[in-house]
Scaffold this active site. Sequence first.
Site, short mmCIF file in Angstrom:
data_model
loop_
_atom_site.label_atom_id
_atom_site.label_comp_id
_atom_site.label_asym_id
_atom_site.label_seq_id
_atom_site.Cartn_x
_atom_site.Cartn_y
_atom_site.Cartn_z
N ASP A 96 -0.71 -10.32 -5.62
CA ASP A 96 -1.04 -11.67 -6.09
C ASP A 96 0.20 -12.57 -6.11
O ASP A 96 1.31 -12.10 -6.34
CB ASP A 96 -1.64 -11.56 -7.51
CG ASP A 96 -2.36 -12.84 -7.91
OD1 ASP A 96 -2.64 -13.69 -7.05
OD2 ASP A 96 -2.63 -12.99 -9.12
N HIS A 119 0.77 -16.56 2.35
CA HIS A 119 0.08 -15.37 2.87
C HIS A 119 0.88 -14.75 4.01
O HIS A 119 0.98 -13.53 4.15
CB HIS A 119 -1.33 -15.73 3.34
CG HIS A 119 -2.22 -16.21 2.23
ND1 HIS A 119 -2.32 -15.57 1.03
CD2 HIS A 119 -3.03 -17.31 2.13
CE1 HIS A 119 -3.18 -16.22 0.24
NE2 HIS A 119 -3.61 -17.29 0.89
N GLU A 153 -14.85 -11.88 -3.82
CA GLU A 153 -14.77 -13.19 -4.49
C GLU A 153 -13.94 -14.19 -3.67
O GLU A 153 -14.06 -15.41 -3.86
CB GLU A 153 -14.15 -13.06 -5.88
CG GLU A 153 -15.07 -12.41 -6.92
CD GLU A 153 -15.31 -10.93 -6.70
OE1 GLU A 153 -14.37 -10.24 -6.23
OE2 GLU A 153 -16.42 -10.45 -6.97
N ARG A 207 -12.98 -19.32 -1.48
CA ARG A 207 -11.82 -20.18 -1.12
C ARG A 207 -12.18 -21.12 0.04
O ARG A 207 -13.17 -20.89 0.75
CB ARG A 207 -10.65 -19.28 -0.70
CG ARG A 207 -10.17 -18.46 -1.89
CD ARG A 207 -8.86 -17.78 -1.60
NE ARG A 207 -8.47 -17.06 -2.80
CZ ARG A 207 -7.24 -16.72 -3.12
NH1 ARG A 207 -6.25 -17.01 -2.31
NH2 ARG A 207 -6.98 -16.08 -4.23
N LEU A 246 1.39 8.83 5.64
CA LEU A 246 0.84 7.84 4.70
C LEU A 246 -0.54 7.35 5.13
O LEU A 246 -0.73 7.00 6.31
CB LEU A 246 1.79 6.63 4.60
CG LEU A 246 1.27 5.45 3.78
CD1 LEU A 246 1.30 5.76 2.29
CD2 LEU A 246 2.08 4.18 4.06
C1 FPP Z 1 -3.69 -13.30 -3.58
O1 FPP Z 1 -2.74 -14.31 -3.82
C2 FPP Z 1 -3.59 -12.88 -2.20
C3 FPP Z 1 -4.60 -12.80 -1.30
C4 FPP Z 1 -6.00 -13.14 -1.63
C5 FPP Z 1 -4.35 -12.43 0.10
C6 FPP Z 1 -3.53 -11.19 0.21
C7 FPP Z 1 -3.11 -10.98 1.59
C8 FPP Z 1 -1.85 -10.63 1.95
C9 FPP Z 1 -0.76 -10.42 1.00
C10 FPP Z 1 -1.51 -10.40 3.35
C11 FPP Z 1 -2.25 -9.23 3.87
C12 FPP Z 1 -1.46 -8.46 4.81
C13 FPP Z 1 -1.96 -7.76 5.84
C14 FPP Z 1 -1.02 -6.93 6.59
C15 FPP Z 1 -3.33 -7.80 6.29
P1 FPP Z 1 -3.23 -15.79 -4.15
O2 FPP Z 1 -3.46 -16.50 -2.87
O3 FPP Z 1 -4.43 -15.72 -5.05
O4 FPP Z 1 -1.99 -16.35 -4.92
P2 FPP Z 1 -2.01 -17.38 -6.12
O5 FPP Z 1 -2.60 -16.65 -7.30
O6 FPP Z 1 -0.55 -17.67 -6.32
O7 FPP Z 1 -2.80 -18.57 -5.69
#
Ligand code: FPP
Length: 251
Positions: free
Chosen positions: A31, A48, A78, A82, A142
């Site tokens: 997050d 991201h 959920e 977005r 892994l």
């Molecule tokens: C939550 O942060 C993050 C996500 C919903 C997306 C997670 C995806 C990645 C970290 C990349 C995935 C990687 C691969 C290799 C597929 P948020 O957007 O809710 O952050 P915020 O709370 O600061 O708004």
Amino acid sequence: MKLPFFTKKQAEVSVFYPNDTIPEHIAIIMDGNGRWAKQRGMPRAAGHKEGVSTVVKIVKTAVKCKVKVLTLYTFSTENWKRPKPEIEFILRLPKDFLSIYLPDLIANNVRIEAVGDIGKLPAHTREAIEDAMERTRSNDGLLLNFALNYGSRDEILNAMKEMFLDINKGEFSLEELDEQKFSNYLYTAGMKEPDLLIRTGGEIRLSNFLLWQLAYTEFWFTDVLWPDFSEKEFLQALEEFCKRKRRYGGL
Ligand code: FPP
């Protein structure tokens, strides 16, 4: 741009902890990507994208530490709420990541898996994951497990529906139902339950992640935003885990 991943030789670098104290299965709620980008006046997508770089670093560390399973909460049921462009951006990341790193992952004996309702993902996301699963099927290092279109309540409801169909078919009786039998209907069937859950980004909640599987998991939360999360914090979490006494309700 491809980040340096690791060569086979580097992956054999000595382990930081004795194998028996390392959490075998680590689950991560990644997050803070959006806030990381906002702090820099950048679009959320930039957060991201940077989050993928963190995934690369943490996978590399997990291989070095001989972690058996790493489950990453990549897209939740959920997250469909977005804006469409953000959804499309996130769902392109698995393919982008795999098109660059799959050869390194294969060379390092990593197996790719997915949990979640992947049938409802865009074809390019699903196909990239399924192809990686197929090509890494026989690897026994892994297990890199992407939670994609994953929601725990959705998982439990689906499991119940399938289980009742089997009970109706006479495959087993309600009296025979136990925790082990039920967990075989979950997306994580056959997978060890997480030993350690890490959540970055400062929120102290589970957000519909692995509710059944986390019953006896140790939790570790950090304010560090996912794009800033590094090997240092990951090892800190492992160190903290090593100090915990797990009693599973006993003494
Ligand atoms: C939550 O942060 C993050 C996500 C919903 C997306 C997670 C995806 C990645 C970290 C990349 C995935 C990687 C691969 C290799 C597929 P948020 O957007 O809710 O952050 P915020 O709370 O600061 O708004």
